[in-house]
Design a protein around this motif. Structure first.
Motif, PDB file in Angstrom:
ATOM      1  N   LYS A  85       0.927  11.335 -22.605  1.00 34.26           N
ATOM      2  CA  LYS A  85       2.249  11.182 -23.208  1.00 34.26           C
ATOM      3  C   LYS A  85       3.115  10.222 -22.394  1.00 34.26           C
ATOM      4  N   MET A  86       2.622   9.807 -21.245  1.00 34.72           N
ATOM      5  CA  MET A  86       3.427   8.935 -20.379  1.00 34.72           C
ATOM      6  C   MET A  86       3.674   7.591 -21.056  1.00 34.72           C
ATOM      7  N   PRO A  87       4.850   7.000 -20.841  1.00 37.41           N
ATOM      8  CA  PRO A  87       5.055   5.637 -21.347  1.00 37.41           C
ATOM      9  C   PRO A  87       4.022   4.692 -20.737  1.00 37.41           C
ATOM     10  N   LEU A  88       3.687   3.632 -21.468  1.00 34.68           N
ATOM     11  CA  LEU A  88       2.643   2.717 -20.978  1.00 34.68           C
ATOM     12  C   LEU A  88       3.022   2.045 -19.670  1.00 34.68           C
ATOM     13  N   PHE A  89       4.328   1.840 -19.444  1.00 30.49           N
ATOM     14  CA  PHE A  89       4.724   1.230 -18.176  1.00 30.49           C
ATOM     15  C   PHE A  89       4.266   2.098 -17.004  1.00 30.49           C
ATOM     16  N   VAL A  90       4.379   3.421 -17.171  1.00 32.57           N
ATOM     17  CA  VAL A  90       3.934   4.327 -16.105  1.00 32.57           C
ATOM     18  C   VAL A  90       2.416   4.259 -15.962  1.00 32.57           C
ATOM     19  N   TRP A  91       1.735   4.229 -17.092  1.00 35.24           N
ATOM     20  CA  TRP A  91       0.271   4.127 -17.056  1.00 35.24           C
ATOM     21  C   TRP A  91      -0.186   2.848 -16.358  1.00 35.24           C
ATOM     22  N   THR A  92       0.400   1.728 -16.779  1.00 35.47           N
ATOM     23  CA  THR A  92      -0.064   0.466 -16.200  1.00 35.47           C
ATOM     24  C   THR A  92       0.241   0.427 -14.707  1.00 35.47           C
ATOM     25  N   TRP A  93       1.380   1.018 -14.306  1.00 37.48           N
ATOM     26  CA  TRP A  93       1.692   1.019 -12.878  1.00 37.48           C
ATOM     27  C   TRP A  93       0.770   1.952 -12.105  1.00 37.48           C
ATOM     28  N   ILE A 130       0.839  -1.199   0.000  1.00 41.68           N
ATOM     29  CA  ILE A 130       0.000   0.000   0.000  1.00 41.68           C
ATOM     30  C   ILE A 130       0.875   1.250   0.000  1.00 41.68           C
ATOM     31  N   MET A 131       1.912   1.252   0.843  1.00 39.07           N
ATOM     32  CA  MET A 131       2.784   2.432   0.894  1.00 39.07           C
ATOM     33  C   MET A 131       3.503   2.628  -0.433  1.00 39.07           C
ATOM     34  N   GLY A 132       3.989   1.522  -1.002  1.00 41.07           N
ATOM     35  CA  GLY A 132       4.653   1.621  -2.300  1.00 41.07           C
ATOM     36  C   GLY A 132       3.719   2.195  -3.353  1.00 41.07           C
ATOM     37  N   SER A 133       2.449   1.763  -3.309  1.00 39.39           N
ATOM     38  CA  SER A 133       1.488   2.224  -4.304  1.00 39.39           C
ATOM     39  C   SER A 133       1.162   3.700  -4.149  1.00 39.39           C
ATOM     40  N   ILE A 134       0.970   4.116  -2.894  1.00 35.92           N
ATOM     41  CA  ILE A 134       0.692   5.538  -2.657  1.00 35.92           C
ATOM     42  C   ILE A 134       1.841   6.363  -3.212  1.00 35.92           C
ATOM     43  N   ASN A 135       3.047   5.899  -2.980  1.00 37.38           N
ATOM     44  CA  ASN A 135       4.228   6.603  -3.458  1.00 37.38           C
ATOM     45  C   ASN A 135       4.197   6.743  -4.984  1.00 37.38           C
ATOM     46  N   ILE A 136       3.827   5.676  -5.661  1.00 37.55           N
ATOM     47  CA  ILE A 136       3.813   5.726  -7.122  1.00 37.55           C
ATOM     48  C   ILE A 136       2.725   6.672  -7.628  1.00 37.55           C
ATOM     49  N   VAL A 137       1.539   6.589  -7.001  1.00 37.26           N
ATOM     50  CA  VAL A 137       0.458   7.481  -7.440  1.00 37.26           C
ATOM     51  C   VAL A 137       0.875   8.938  -7.258  1.00 37.26           C
ATOM     52  N   VAL A 138       1.419   9.258  -6.080  1.00 42.27           N
ATOM     53  CA  VAL A 138       1.805  10.646  -5.795  1.00 42.27           C
ATOM     54  C   VAL A 138       2.897  11.095  -6.760  1.00 42.27           C
ATOM     55  N   THR A 139       3.863  10.210  -7.005  1.00 45.43           N
ATOM     56  CA  THR A 139       4.955  10.560  -7.912  1.00 45.43           C
ATOM     57  C   THR A 139       4.429  10.837  -9.316  1.00 45.43           C
ATOM     58  N   VAL A 140       3.596   9.930  -9.808  1.00 43.06           N
ATOM     59  CA  VAL A 140       3.131  10.072 -11.196  1.00 43.06           C
ATOM     60  C   VAL A 140       2.252  11.308 -11.345  1.00 43.06           C
ATOM     61  N   LEU A 141       1.411  11.558 -10.363  1.00 42.26           N
ATOM     62  CA  LEU A 141       0.476  12.669 -10.530  1.00 42.26           C
ATOM     63  C   LEU A 141       1.124  14.033 -10.266  1.00 42.26           C
ATOM     64  N   ASN A 142       2.208  14.070  -9.481  1.00 43.71           N
ATOM     65  CA  ASN A 142       2.758  15.382  -9.104  1.00 43.71           C
ATOM     66  C   ASN A 142       4.116  15.696  -9.689  1.00 43.71           C
ATOM     67  N   MET A 143       4.861  14.724 -10.109  1.00 43.80           N
ATOM     68  CA  MET A 143       6.271  14.995 -10.391  1.00 43.80           C
ATOM     69  C   MET A 143       6.650  14.820 -11.855  1.00 43.80           C
ATOM     70  N   ARG A 144       5.656  14.814 -12.727  1.00 41.83           N
ATOM     71  CA  ARG A 144       5.979  14.713 -14.146  1.00 41.83           C
ATOM     72  C   ARG A 144       6.667  15.989 -14.614  1.00 41.83           C
ATOM     73  N   ALA A 145       7.629  15.844 -15.538  1.00 45.87           N
ATOM     74  CA  ALA A 145       8.323  17.007 -16.085  1.00 45.87           C
ATOM     75  C   ALA A 145       7.310  17.861 -16.838  1.00 45.87           C
ATOM     76  N   PRO A 146       7.590  19.183 -16.941  1.00 40.95           N
ATOM     77  CA  PRO A 146       6.665  20.048 -17.680  1.00 40.95           C
ATOM     78  C   PRO A 146       6.466  19.512 -19.097  1.00 40.95           C
ATOM     79  N   GLY A 147       5.217  19.452 -19.526  1.00 44.39           N
ATOM     80  CA  GLY A 147       4.934  18.981 -20.884  1.00 44.39           C
ATOM     81  C   GLY A 147       4.626  17.499 -20.945  1.00 44.39           C
ATOM     82  N   MET A 148       4.951  16.762 -19.874  1.00 43.25           N
ATOM     83  CA  MET A 148       4.647  15.321 -19.859  1.00 43.25           C
ATOM     84  C   MET A 148       3.190  15.143 -19.422  1.00 43.25           C
ATOM     85  N   THR A 149       2.282  15.287 -20.399  1.00 37.47           N
ATOM     86  CA  THR A 149       0.871  15.118 -20.048  1.00 37.47           C
ATOM     87  C   THR A 149       0.603  13.639 -19.808  1.00 37.47           C
ATOM     88  N   LEU A 150      -0.558  13.360 -19.188  1.00 41.05           N
ATOM     89  CA  LEU A 150      -0.866  11.965 -18.873  1.00 41.05           C
ATOM     90  C   LEU A 150      -0.823  11.095 -20.124  1.00 41.05           C
TER      91      LEU A 150
END
Lengths: 377, 506
Positions: free
Chosen positions: B174-182, B152-172
């Motif tokens: 545009k994310m690689p599918l590995f990031v999407w599936t995770w 659960i902690m690992g998952s929360i970390n991934i959700v927070v990272t993906v939703l908040n820490m994408r580089a400018p211009g990296m829209t959802l």
């Protein structure tokens, strides 16, 4: 190693049309209408999968042969096509709907237990089956069915017995098989005394869980006399692999003969409670009951397996007060694997096994009469 | 000490992956015991109780100790590098969620040395049987709680990272599918792990606090446990496979030198699978005696899963079509994945047909099915990922020749191991039995031989990985000619702190 050499030989055996059931590849067609329709469904969905497989893997393999860089293929850059996406969404849906229709009608027929000619209650017990003929011809018959004693001895770790001698019946033979008449719709009520079991005879075409505290329903109608074998299919503890099921389907007149024999035995059993037994008789019968009902946990030598299965030899209960001993076996012990044998064994069997326990392995604590067990119920 | 206190996503990723590798061999050793006992009819090696604990703990170790931590390790390494983030959003939490795991599995394995032995009621822990376990029971439950908290902690970390820490211009989109599936997997984990925690806690109170949640004698219902368990358990199946879809969707375009055929339909298919995974749970329990309407619903819903899964397979094949393919080890594993995962998908479709499931259920047919999707599915994708990204992580090329030998030996043996199990199941051999009727001998011999070869060939994998970490031919930043994505813009190996300044996405 011997088996490794046997492999090609056995393979040749099959190639020459050996009647042996080895190298079986496919599901049985079984002996009931249900098992036949299940087999048909299984084959339809199998061929559908094969057809899809040929298309998908065919395209992949073609592509892997012809679209490789070493053949000078230049990569096309096409991607995204709504038409394609729609096509490979809609076509599978059509295939699935056409599969769902026959599956639905088979399922509805399988679950229709109405208008049965007779009813048998099946109770799963660690690690044997109990059959009670509830209603219809043979009502009142009741017995336990456990792994054939010879197989039971052979299957122990380090028994030194070559199990190949038992052939395909190894672990699929019982002391008392379930007997049903041919041409009759038999309804089963399935439940369990301790943990969840599942009653499965592949030739009948289904399995159903036997769950403590709940009653499940199923039915079968076998038209061909014969012996059909299966085993428990739901993990139920240590000896899950050792609780087979044997169903003997008999023509109605032979079935009637069998019922008469069983009911004669039942009358004897009632009479046996009333009369006084001597120790020798009780111990002799108790030894058999002990072997089929107790030894799996408490072991044939009465020493048990600490800590889960306590020793009976020299135990305070088996050498002490008779009432406490009767109570423990009748009602079991909550929170342990010790089952309540109240509904599993009859008074004479209970008295016999109690007496056997009290007078074997150095125990010498007197006898218990069937009447005493009856009184304690 | 660096490894104990580290908060660096690359270090923690490495820890996760090494832990998973160790657990893969622990679980594998148990599988070897199982195949040794099933090599011949009769009992030769272990007693039935120990056999049952082998099947039970093999499953728990492989699912919670090998596959899930391996995917989390890959996510740790790759998610920040793929979205252009300097690290995970919650680095200390990251350290904590890894370091719980060794303790959880030490607890789990320690139950073998307690009175009554290890858990032997199946990894599904069905009561009343699971309640018959000896002294080790509370340790088992605590181990599951710990592993769950870690996930659960690992998952929360991934959700927070993906939703908040994408580089400018990296829209959802545009994310690689590995990031999407995770991202979707992480939501599944957050939704279902607490359900498992609740179910096992109820087991605990049933055993020790006198409650009767699952005991009919006290007004409870043993089948209710199965409903709750599989409400966790079916999404769990997709937790074990969605990240694999992401990995394959990265590798196939690289080696076909051609963009992924349908990016957006892949994203939507992943989301559909995740949604469907919540409404199909009872297909694991068609034989418990549900009302017929319930059986029909779960049959139809389960069959629907074939549609988005099919979309994925068709998209991979279309990506390969008219590409310019080469077949280095990662591509071999990816292609092996597609073919054998699809075979597992076919048997899954067969299992969805409820009347036929009444025959298949709890037989070796089911064992064959889920090993095709988990071993040649999930584990093959992890192997593919390891070969694909190891050069990036270490800066060294792995030994291509040994990698290819590993692939071919594994692929031949894994099919010798699992394909005959379809036949055994159809012929009537139940699963979870230590001994079997003589009629099942022949295919069991074949299967065991395949099992021993497959088990041994994984030692080669460990050797290739260690060899690659220790040195090898140096690689450039790009590594693979057709590779695309932010991680390939970094040096090989990447700096300890990468993307300290956010990259620009076009």
């Amino acid at each position: 190693m011997r088996k490794l050499i046997g492999v090609p030989t056995a393979f040749l055996g099959t190639a020459f049309g050996s009647a042996h059931a080895d190298w079986t590849l496919n599901m049985t067609q079984g002996v009931t209408q249900t098992s036949q329709s299940v087999y048909d469904l299984h084959m339809i969905i199998f061929w559908v999968c094969c057809a899809i497989g040929v298309v998908v893997f065919g395209a992949m393999i073609y592509s892997m042969i012809y679209h490789r860089k070493s053949r000078g293929a230049a990569a096309a850059q096409f991607h995204e096509s709504t038409t394609m996406e729609l096509m490979w969404t809609v076509v599978p849906i059509v295939i699935l709907v056409s599969m769902a229709i026959p599956a639905t009608s088979t399922l509805l027929a399988m679950e229709d237990t109405s208008d049965a000619d007779m009813t048998i209650k099946v109770t799963g017990v660690q690690w044997k089956w109990k059959y009670d003929y509830v209603d219809g011809e043979g009502a009142g018959i009741s017995f336990l069915s456990s792994l054939h004693p010879e197989h039971n001895a052979a299957r122990l770790l380090g028994s030194g017995v070559d199990v190949a001698q038992f052939g395909d019946e190894y672990l699929r033979d019982v002391d008392n098989p379930l007997v049903i008449p041919t041409g009759k719709k038999v309804r089963f009520l399935l439940t369990a005394a301790d943990v969840i079991h599942a009653w499965w005879v592949p030739d009948l075409g289904w399995k159903k869980d036997a769950i403590p505290g709940f009653v499940n329903e199923a039915w079968t109608q076998v038209d061909e006399p014969g012996v059909y074998r299966g085993q428990c299919a739901e993990l139920c503890g240590k000896d899950h692999g050792f609780m087979p099921i044997v169903v003997v389907a008999k023509a109605p007149e032979e079935y009637a003969t069998w019922v008469a024999e069983q009911q004669g035995a039942a009358v004897d059993a009632v009479a046996s409670v009333a009369r006084e037994w001597d120790q020798e008789e009780l111990v002799a019968r108790g030894e058999q009951v002990y072997a089929s009902s107790c030894a799996a946990c408490h072991q044939l030598n009465g020493l048990g397996v600490a800590p889960a299965f306590p020793a009976i030899a020299g135990s305070a209960i088996a050498t002490g007060d008779t009432a406490a001993h009767i109570d423990l076996v009748l009602n079991g012990k909550a929170g342990t694997a010790m089952a309540a044998y109240r509904d599993i064994l009859n008074d004479a069997d209970l008295a016999a096994v109690l007496t056997y326990q009290r007078n074997t392995w150095g125990n010498a604590a007197g006898i218990i009469q069937p009447a005493a067990v009856q009184a304690a119920r | 000490m660096r490894w104990v206190t580290t908060t660096n996503h690359k270090d923690i990723g490495t820890l996760y992956l090494l832990f998973a590798l160790v657990m893969f061999f622990v679980g594998g050793a148990m599988a070897m015991v199982i195949r040794a006992e099933l090599f011949q009819p009769g009992l030769q090696v272990v007693d039935p109780q120990f056999f049952n604990s082998m099947t039970t703990v093999h499953a728990l170790v492989m699912i919670f100790g090998a596959v899930m931590p391996a995917f989390t390790g890959l996510a740790n390494w790759l998610v920040p590098m793929m979205i252009g983030a300097p690290d995970m959003a919650l680095p200390r939490l990251n350290n904590f969620s890894f370091w719980i795991l060794p303790f959880a599995f030490t607890l789990l394995l320690s139950t073998f040395f307690m009175d009554g032995g290890g858990p032997a009621g199946g990894w599904t822990l069905y009561p009343p049987l699971s309640l018959q376990m000896g002294e080790g029971f509370p340790f088992l439950i605590f181990a599951i709680h710990l592993a769950g908290i870690s996930s659960i902690m690992g998952s929360i970390n991934i959700v927070v990272t993906v939703l908040n820490m994408r580089a400018p211009g990296m829209t959802l989109m545009k994310m690689p599918l590995f990031v999407w599936t995770w991202l979707i997997t992480a939501y599944l984990l957050i939704a279902t792990m607490p359900v498992l925690a609740g179910a096992v806690t109820m087991l605990l109170t049933d055993k020790f606090a006198g409650t009767s949640f699952f005991s009919a004698a006290g007004g409870g219902d043993p089948v209710m446990f199965q409903h709750i368990f599989w409400f966790f358990g079916h999404p769990e199946v997709y937790i074990l496979i969605l990240p694999a879809f992401g990995i394959i969707s990265a590798i196939i375009p690289t080696f076909a030198r051609k963009p992924l055929f349908g990016y957006s339909s892949m994203v939507y298919a992943t989301a559909s699978i995740a949604f469907l995974s919540f409404i199909v749970w009872a297909h694991h329990m068609f034989t418990v005696g549900m009302p017929v309407v319930g059986e029909l619903f779960f049959m139809y819903a389960t069959m629907m899963i074939a549609v988005p899964t099919g979309v994925k397979v068709f998209n991979w094949v279309s990506t390969m079509w008219k590409g310019a393919m080469t077949f280095e080890t990662p591509m071999l594993f990816a292609v092996g994945f597609i073919i054998m995962f699809t075979i597992g998908g076919f048997s899954g479709l067969m299992l969805a047909i409820a009347p036929a499931d009444f025959q298949y259920h709890d037989t070796y047919f089911v064992v064959a099915h889920f090993h095709y999707v988990l071993v040649t599915g999930a584990i093959y994708s992890i192997m593919a990922a390891a070969y694909y990204w190891l050069p990036k992580w270490t800066g060294n090329m792995y030994d291509e020749k040994l990698g290819q030998i590993h692939f071919w030996v594994s692929t031949v043996s894994v099919n010798v191991l699992f394909f005959p199990q379809h036949f055994l199941g159809l012929a009537g051999m139940p699963r979870r039995i230590p001994d079997y009727s003589v009629q099942f001998t022949d295919w069991n011999v074949i299967s065991s031989v395949g099992g021993f070869v497959f088990g041994l060939s994984q030692l080669l994998f460990a050797y290739v990985v260690i060899k690659c970490i220790r040195g090898g031919e140096k690689v450039d930043d790009q590594v693979w000619e057709g590779a695309d994505g932010l991680e390939w813009t970094l040096s090989s190996p990447p700096p300890y702190h990468s993307f300290t300044e956010a990259p620009q996405i076009k």
